[in-house]
Design a protein around this motif. Structure first.
Motif, PDB file in Angstrom:
ATOM      1  N   VAL A  14      -1.902   8.836   8.132  1.00 55.60           N
ATOM      2  CA  VAL A  14      -1.331   7.767   8.961  1.00 55.60           C
ATOM      3  C   VAL A  14      -2.058   7.774  10.306  1.00 55.60           C
ATOM      4  O   VAL A  14      -2.516   8.817  10.764  1.00 55.60           O
ATOM      5  CB  VAL A  14       0.184   7.944   9.194  1.00 55.60           C
ATOM      6  CG1 VAL A  14       0.969   7.591   7.963  1.00 55.60           C
ATOM      7  CG2 VAL A  14       0.520   9.345   9.657  1.00 55.60           C
ATOM      8  N   ASN A  15      -2.151   6.594  10.891  1.00 56.50           N
ATOM      9  CA  ASN A  15      -2.778   6.513  12.207  1.00 56.50           C
ATOM     10  C   ASN A  15      -1.832   7.068  13.258  1.00 56.50           C
ATOM     11  O   ASN A  15      -0.640   6.814  13.233  1.00 56.50           O
ATOM     12  CB  ASN A  15      -3.086   5.054  12.541  1.00 56.50           C
ATOM     13  CG  ASN A  15      -4.157   4.500  11.623  1.00 56.50           C
ATOM     14  OD1 ASN A  15      -5.087   5.226  11.261  1.00 56.50           O
ATOM     15  ND2 ASN A  15      -4.015   3.248  11.239  1.00 56.50           N
ATOM     16  N   THR A  16      -2.395   7.844  14.172  1.00 55.78           N
ATOM     17  CA  THR A  16      -1.570   8.309  15.283  1.00 55.78           C
ATOM     18  C   THR A  16      -1.765   7.322  16.432  1.00 55.78           C
ATOM     19  O   THR A  16      -2.545   6.379  16.343  1.00 55.78           O
ATOM     20  CB  THR A  16      -1.973   9.727  15.715  1.00 55.78           C
ATOM     21  OG1 THR A  16      -3.372   9.726  15.970  1.00 55.78           O
ATOM     22  CG2 THR A  16      -1.631  10.723  14.651  1.00 55.78           C
ATOM     23  N   GLY A  17      -1.041   7.523  17.497  1.00 55.93           N
ATOM     24  CA  GLY A  17      -1.144   6.619  18.635  1.00 55.93           C
ATOM     25  C   GLY A  17       0.088   5.751  18.729  1.00 55.93           C
ATOM     26  O   GLY A  17       1.172   6.173  18.296  1.00 55.93           O
ATOM     27  N   ASN A  18      -0.088   4.549  19.242  1.00 58.87           N
ATOM     28  CA  ASN A  18       1.063   3.674  19.425  1.00 58.87           C
ATOM     29  C   ASN A  18       1.689   3.318  18.076  1.00 58.87           C
ATOM     30  O   ASN A  18       0.981   3.219  17.071  1.00 58.87           O
ATOM     31  CB  ASN A  18       0.638   2.376  20.120  1.00 58.87           C
ATOM     32  CG  ASN A  18       0.407   2.608  21.600  1.00 58.87           C
ATOM     33  OD1 ASN A  18       0.837   3.623  22.150  1.00 58.87           O
ATOM     34  ND2 ASN A  18      -0.294   1.683  22.229  1.00 58.87           N
ATOM     35  N   ALA A  19       2.993   3.120  18.108  1.00 58.78           N
ATOM     36  CA  ALA A  19       3.690   2.705  16.887  1.00 58.78           C
ATOM     37  C   ALA A  19       3.180   1.332  16.462  1.00 58.78           C
ATOM     38  O   ALA A  19       3.003   0.438  17.277  1.00 58.78           O
ATOM     39  CB  ALA A  19       5.186   2.655  17.149  1.00 58.78           C
ATOM     40  N   VAL A  20       2.920   1.208  15.144  1.00 58.64           N
ATOM     41  CA  VAL A  20       2.400  -0.053  14.611  1.00 58.64           C
ATOM     42  C   VAL A  20       3.564  -1.037  14.494  1.00 58.64           C
ATOM     43  O   VAL A  20       4.698  -0.634  14.265  1.00 58.64           O
ATOM     44  CB  VAL A  20       1.768   0.187  13.223  1.00 58.64           C
ATOM     45  CG1 VAL A  20       0.940  -1.011  12.795  1.00 58.64           C
ATOM     46  CG2 VAL A  20       0.933   1.450  13.216  1.00 58.64           C
ATOM     47  N   ASP A  21       3.259  -2.308  14.643  1.00 55.91           N
ATOM     48  CA  ASP A  21       4.284  -3.341  14.467  1.00 55.91           C
ATOM     49  C   ASP A  21       4.889  -3.228  13.067  1.00 55.91           C
ATOM     50  O   ASP A  21       4.167  -3.006  12.084  1.00 55.91           O
ATOM     51  CB  ASP A  21       3.649  -4.723  14.655  1.00 55.91           C
ATOM     52  CG  ASP A  21       4.676  -5.823  14.514  1.00 55.91           C
ATOM     53  OD1 ASP A  21       5.544  -5.909  15.385  1.00 55.91           O
ATOM     54  OD2 ASP A  21       4.621  -6.556  13.505  1.00 55.91           O
ATOM     55  N   ALA A  22       6.192  -3.368  12.964  1.00 54.30           N
ATOM     56  CA  ALA A  22       6.918  -3.117  11.709  1.00 54.30           C
ATOM     57  C   ALA A  22       6.380  -3.931  10.537  1.00 54.30           C
ATOM     58  O   ALA A  22       6.352  -3.455   9.411  1.00 54.30           O
ATOM     59  CB  ALA A  22       8.393  -3.396  11.915  1.00 54.30           C
ATOM     60  N   ASN A  23       5.948  -5.146  10.793  1.00 52.32           N
ATOM     61  CA  ASN A  23       5.510  -5.999   9.681  1.00 52.32           C
ATOM     62  C   ASN A  23       3.993  -6.168   9.623  1.00 52.32           C
ATOM     63  O   ASN A  23       3.498  -7.128   9.040  1.00 52.32           O
ATOM     64  CB  ASN A  23       6.207  -7.354   9.764  1.00 52.32           C
ATOM     65  CG  ASN A  23       7.698  -7.210   9.533  1.00 52.32           C
ATOM     66  OD1 ASN A  23       8.115  -6.469   8.639  1.00 52.32           O
ATOM     67  ND2 ASN A  23       8.493  -7.856  10.358  1.00 52.32           N
ATOM     68  N   ALA A  24       3.261  -5.238  10.237  1.00 51.02           N
ATOM     69  CA  ALA A  24       1.799  -5.351  10.255  1.00 51.02           C
ATOM     70  C   ALA A  24       1.214  -5.226   8.854  1.00 51.02           C
ATOM     71  O   ALA A  24       0.222  -5.862   8.526  1.00 51.02           O
ATOM     72  CB  ALA A  24       1.200  -4.301  11.169  1.00 51.02           C
TER      73      ALA A  24
END
Lengths: 254, 206
Positions: free
Chosen positions: A137-147
């Motif tokens: 999984v990508n770390t960093g900012n939380a991804v938009d829920a519906n990306a």
């Protein structure tokens, strides 16, 4: 619902440790409320045994609300007792009548050695999950829920598979002590989602290899696991795992 | 197990098709013609080797399963309510398969070997229909055959749908269709097989 009290004869498996042969011991319990849970009935019995200076019966339990997967009794020949889609902790004494004899045994499988009495070592399941490895999984900012778009059906199926609590009832009830339902649920919950896709092949191959190493038997499609699973995990997951396994065996280089 | 099983299932369709020729009721002419074709066609001779190989692999797979699975639970339950969660025939595939193997040994030594001897000695035409008529006039032969067919029925009832699950085919729409076809197949094939010794014994065919 009618409330009543009952006297019961219990035949419970007693075994000092994994080297002991073990045997069924008979106990009497009196004045058990129909509103008690099965484990509360065991608490009453253990209080009684401790008061009389005897060794209480060891059994696994934790949340007592049907979600942790710790309780594990084979009651009157059925994993988690007579009720369908139900854990032992959620089995209530109204399932029994006054004067009943109840036989309680531990899960039986070479891969689940008895630790004491009704407690078995289910760490084989942990090792299978470990063999599945990580998901990237990508770390960093939380991804938009519906990306990442996910089909509603896939999300539902993945969620259904993820509801497996790893109690081991499938292994306990299978005539071959096969762990296919458990492993297939763990494979499916990730294989169905894009997040689990990069390691799809290695996951299924490694988990199945670990399952075989632990000494579980083979699946012969009797579907007893599905019938006894407290979470109603479908054997469609086993078919999915068979597909994933076949695909992975054919397409990977090792 | 599933792959060899389905291969054997496809063979049974051919077998029962040839057998059904006896019901034409023409003193076995249609049947003998079909049987003669089956035993004298060189393509089928090669397929036959595949059939025996398939059967052998199926048996070996079964034995391996039995060995591994019986070792997976060293201590059995004192009480086991297995009927509450699964069908007896699904749990008894090894037993049913063993019964079938015994039946096959009797069956092959009775008809298959005779046919082969006739084929390779080659002097007189072999009348399989007459041979069957004679064999199935004995009640105990009929009983052995019926036990064989009944074992086959339960074995196939589990095996047909089970093979698809093994291949990973479990589908909301198609699985009920597969299961229905499986039941239809079992009933038709086993009924036709069972009718043969019965028809001869009761002298329906003259």
């Amino acid at each position: 619902m009618e409330h009543y009290h009952m006297n019961l004869t219990l035949k419970v498996w007693k075994q000092k440790n994994s080297n002991d042969a073990g045997k069924l011991e008979t106990y009497q319990v009196k004045d058990i409320s129909s509103e008690m849970s099965f484990l509360e009935m065991f608490d009453v019995l253990n209080e009684q045994l401790i008061t009389n200076g005897k060794d209480p019966i060891a059994f696994d339990h934790d949340c007592r609300e049907g979600i942790c997967g710790m309780c594990s009794m084979h009651i009157n020949g059925r994993a988690h007792g007579p009720w369908d889609k139900n854990t032992t902790c959620q089995l209530h004494m109204r399932a029994f009548k006054d004067g009943d004899t109840i036989v309680v045994e531990p899960w039986r499988s070479k891969a689940f050695p008895v630790i004491k009495d009704l407690m078995v070592d289910r760490s084989a399941f942990d090792r299978i999950i470990q063999a599945g490895g990580y998901i990237s999984v990508n770390t960093g900012n939380a991804v938009d829920a519906n990306a990442i778009p996910i089909d509603k059906k896939d999300a539902d199926d993945a969620f259904m598979a993820a509801s497996c609590i790893g109690c081991g009832a499938c292994v306990a009830t299978c005539k071959n002590s096969s762990a296919m339902l458990f492993v297939s649920a763990k494979v499916s919950q990730l294989a169905l989602l894009p997040q689990g896709a990069p390691e799809k092949e290695s996951r299924v191959l490694n988990m199945v290899a670990q399952m075989d190493k632990e000494g579980f038997g083979n699946c012969t499609n009797t579907y007893a696991c599905e019938a006894e699973c407290p979470k109603g995990i479908s054997v469609a997951n086993i078919a999915r795992m068979n597909r994933e396994y076949l695909k992975a065996s054919l397409t990977t280089e090792d | 197990m599933g792959l060899t099983g389905l291969f054997l299932i496809s063979f049974l369709i051919v077998h029962v098709g040839v057998n059904a020729c006896i019901f034409v009721n023409d003193q076995g002419e249609a049947y003998n013609t079909a049987a003669h074709f089956m035993s004298h066609n060189w393509v089928l001779r090669i397929v036959e080797i595949g059939l025996f190989a398939g059967l052998l692999v199926h048996i070996l797979q079964g034995l391996l399963l039995w060995k591994q699975n019986s070792g997976a639970r060293p201590i059995n339950y004192k009480v086991n309510a297995a009927n509450e969660n699964s069908r007896w025939y699904s749990r008894s595939m090894g037993l049913l398969g063993t019964l079938l193997l015994f039946f096959l040994i009797i069956h092959i030594s009775k008809f298959f070997i005779d046919t082969k001897i006739a084929l390779y000695s080659g002097d007189q035409p072999h009348n399989l229909f007459e041979e069957m008529k004679e064999e199935f006039s004995k009640w105990w032969v009929v009983v052995i055959y019926l036990i064989g067919v009944i074992s086959l029925f339960w074995h196939l009832l589990h095996g047909f749908q089970s093979a698809f699950q093994t291949f990973g085919i479990n589908h909301k729409k198609y699985t009920p269709i597969i299961k229905s076809i499986g039941i239809f197949y079992c009933v038709v094939v086993c009924l036709l097989f069972a009718l043969m010794p019965i028809a001869f014994y009761l002298k329906w065919l003259e």
